[in-house]
Design a protein around this motif. Structure first.
Motif, short mmCIF file in Angstrom:
data_model
loop_
_atom_site.label_atom_id
_atom_site.label_comp_id
_atom_site.label_asym_id
_atom_site.label_seq_id
_atom_site.Cartn_x
_atom_site.Cartn_y
_atom_site.Cartn_z
N ASN A 46 0.83 -1.21 0.00
CA ASN A 46 0.00 0.00 0.00
C ASN A 46 0.86 1.26 0.00
O ASN A 46 0.59 2.22 -0.75
N GLU A 47 1.91 1.28 0.82
CA GLU A 47 2.78 2.46 0.89
C GLU A 47 3.56 2.66 -0.40
O GLU A 47 3.78 3.80 -0.83
N ILE A 48 3.99 1.58 -1.04
CA ILE A 48 4.73 1.69 -2.30
C ILE A 48 3.81 2.19 -3.41
O ILE A 48 4.19 3.03 -4.22
N VAL A 49 2.57 1.69 -3.43
CA VAL A 49 1.58 2.18 -4.40
C VAL A 49 1.38 3.67 -4.23
O VAL A 49 1.36 4.44 -5.19
N LYS A 50 1.23 4.11 -2.98
CA LYS A 50 1.04 5.54 -2.71
C LYS A 50 2.24 6.36 -3.17
O LYS A 50 2.08 7.46 -3.72
N ALA A 51 3.44 5.84 -2.95
CA ALA A 51 4.65 6.56 -3.38
C ALA A 51 4.68 6.69 -4.90
O ALA A 51 4.99 7.76 -5.43
N LEU A 52 4.37 5.61 -5.61
CA LEU A 52 4.35 5.67 -7.08
C LEU A 52 3.32 6.68 -7.58
O LEU A 52 3.60 7.48 -8.48
N LEU A 53 2.12 6.66 -6.99
CA LEU A 53 1.08 7.59 -7.40
C LEU A 53 1.46 9.03 -7.07
O LEU A 53 1.22 9.95 -7.85
N ALA A 54 2.09 9.23 -5.90
CA ALA A 54 2.49 10.57 -5.49
C ALA A 54 3.49 11.19 -6.46
O ALA A 54 3.50 12.41 -6.67
N TYR A 55 4.32 10.35 -7.06
CA TYR A 55 5.33 10.86 -8.00
C TYR A 55 4.86 10.78 -9.46
O TYR A 55 5.66 11.01 -10.37
N GLY A 56 3.58 10.46 -9.67
CA GLY A 56 3.03 10.58 -11.02
C GLY A 56 2.72 9.31 -11.76
O GLY A 56 2.52 9.34 -12.99
N ALA A 57 2.66 8.16 -11.08
CA ALA A 57 2.28 6.92 -11.77
C ALA A 57 0.88 7.07 -12.36
O ALA A 57 -0.02 7.60 -11.72
N ASP A 58 0.70 6.62 -13.59
CA ASP A 58 -0.56 6.76 -14.32
C ASP A 58 -1.43 5.53 -14.12
O ASP A 58 -1.11 4.46 -14.65
N PRO A 59 -2.56 5.65 -13.39
CA PRO A 59 -3.42 4.49 -13.16
C PRO A 59 -4.05 3.94 -14.43
O PRO A 59 -4.46 2.78 -14.46
N SER A 60 -4.13 4.76 -15.49
CA SER A 60 -4.72 4.26 -16.73
C SER A 60 -3.90 3.13 -17.34
O SER A 60 -4.40 2.35 -18.15
N ALA A 61 -2.62 3.00 -16.92
CA ALA A 61 -1.77 1.91 -17.41
C ALA A 61 -2.33 0.57 -16.99
O ALA A 61 -2.07 -0.46 -17.64
N LEU A 62 -3.10 0.55 -15.92
CA LEU A 62 -3.69 -0.71 -15.46
C LEU A 62 -4.72 -1.25 -16.44
O LEU A 62 -5.03 -2.44 -16.43
N ARG A 63 -5.25 -0.38 -17.28
CA ARG A 63 -6.25 -0.80 -18.28
C ARG A 63 -5.61 -1.07 -19.64
O ARG A 63 -6.32 -1.39 -20.60
#
Length: 397
Positions: A46-63
């Motif tokens: 959960n914390e690593i996911v939050k770190a990736l999102l905080a620095y700009g990870a694009d959730p649309s990549a999951l689709r």
């Protein structure tokens, strides 16, 4: 890859901060976000996911089947991206725990992207990462970013003075605490409940356990950081014993300069960011939100702006019109939605349980969350959910 696989959140942040790797880099055939979500060996997922999102990870990549191929997909299907895409269950909202689902959904929203653009090119840009520490309060962040955007464009010459007010346990102190650390600038926190006079204000030591220990008084802190960006947090500002102790803030809040001692030169305080936290308007916030046509729906931007305007008289009555007239903006914190309460409770499960992400499935976490929700106390906010989750975990022992 190595930072994520090490299961070390701080190492992931360091790699992203340094630019050695990007939040949207691929890890084999997957995006970094998909790799993290599907890795069942991580204790701090959960914390690593939050770190990736905080620095700009694009959730649309999951689709995107090219960046999040299903385990059964053939190399040709992954490369071509043709046909229907069957996402791995862990990367779909229904396969996530309530906290991870909340943060991924938040990062994927149009409103989040639009709000981030307000300070995208300014000194305050790192503050966009606070939404992965603070649950809820989207309108608070939007209005805060608007104020900071104006100052970045030099549309306002007065110092930045922000009052965070409203119910206890809704994130005011957390936002104030994260402000300086995200911007990597010095912070001095004054516990206003201990003040007895104006002299006490300037001679107060920083009381926050989250800051570097310092023997500097507020006066010394301001002298050491004269002309530089820094943050002064005035915690529980309305609980000062003698309101006259606040009079010394009138000049620095209006002119950005003042003398910290009688007979001494004026100190340049124009770049100081003043953050006050307060429970002023606690009951009014609940009454306003309950009086809406449909209280079950999330508050709209227009409703929040109305709440901001109506909150100022309550602040004026408590702190005085003279002081309030020098406050840049009053930001009332509002009650949590159901999804936000679930996310708070899920994070409480992880913080109170060792290796929860290895020993509990997302469905287990959600079951604990649902049992904790009836114990939610609006006037106590997140604290009541932490207590409820703690009681649930004790009963499971």
């Amino acid at each position: 890859l190595f930072a994520i696989a090490s299961d070390d959140v701080n190492e992931v942040r360091q790699v992203l901060e340094s630019g050695e790797a990007g939040p949207n880099d691929q890890v084999g055939p997957q995006s970094a976000l998909a790799f993290t979500l599907t890795n069942d060996k991580l204790s701090h997922k959960n914390e690593i996911v939050k770190a990736l999102l905080a620095y700009g990870a694009d959730p649309s990549a999951l689709r995107n089947p090219k960046l999040n191929p299903s385990a059964q997909a053939s190399p040709e299907e992954s490369e071509g991206g043709s046909g229907s895409h069957s996402q791995p269950g862990e990367t779909m909202p229904e396969g996530m725990d309530p906290a991870t689902r909340y943060y991924v959904t938040r990062a994927d929203s149009t409103h989040t992207r639009q709000t981030s653009q307000l300070i995208y090119r300014s000194f305050f840009r790192p503050l966009t990462r606070v939404r992965y520490d603070l649950i809820g309060q989207d309108w608070v962040l939007e209005q805060l970013f608007r104020v900071l955007s104006m100052h970045s464009q030099r549309l306002s010459v007065a110092p930045i003075v922000v009052l965070l007010c409203g119910p206890s346990g809704h994130g005011k102190s957390l936002l104030a605490r994260k402000f300086g650390s995200l911007l990597d600038i010095p912070t001095h926190t004054v516990n206003m409940t201990t003040l007895r006079s104006t002299h006490d204000l300037w001679q107060s030591y920083s009381m926050s356990p989250y800051e570097e220990p310092s023997s500097d008084t507020l006066a010394q802190f301001l002298l050491n950081n004269e002309g530089e960006r820094c943050v002064v947090v005035l915690d529980e500002i309305e609980k000062v014993e003698d309101p006259k102790a606040l009079y010394s803030l009138l000049m620095p809040w209006e002119l950005g300069r003042c003398s910290l001692e009688v007979g001494k030169r004026h100190v340049d305080l124009t770049k100081v960011i003043w953050l006050g936290t307060s429970n002023i308007g606690h009951n009014f916030v609940f009454e306003h939100c309950d009086s809406r046509p449909d209280p079950s729906k999330p508050i709209t931007r227009e409703e929040y702006r109305d709440l901001m305007d109506l909150s100022r008289p309550h602040v004026s009555q408590c702190l005085g019109a003279s002081l309030l007239s020098r406050v840049t903006t009053v930001l009332p914190f509002i009650p949590f939605t159901l999804e936000e309460k679930m996310a708070i409770a899920a994070e409480a499960v992880y913080s109170l349980t060792c290796n929860a992400e290895k020993t509990l499935t997302p469905q287990d976490v959600e079951a604990i969350v649902m049992k904790a929700l009836p114990s939610y106390v609006p006037s106590e906010g997140a604290r009541s959910l932490h207590r409820a989750v703690s009681n649930q975990l004790v009963d499971m022992i």
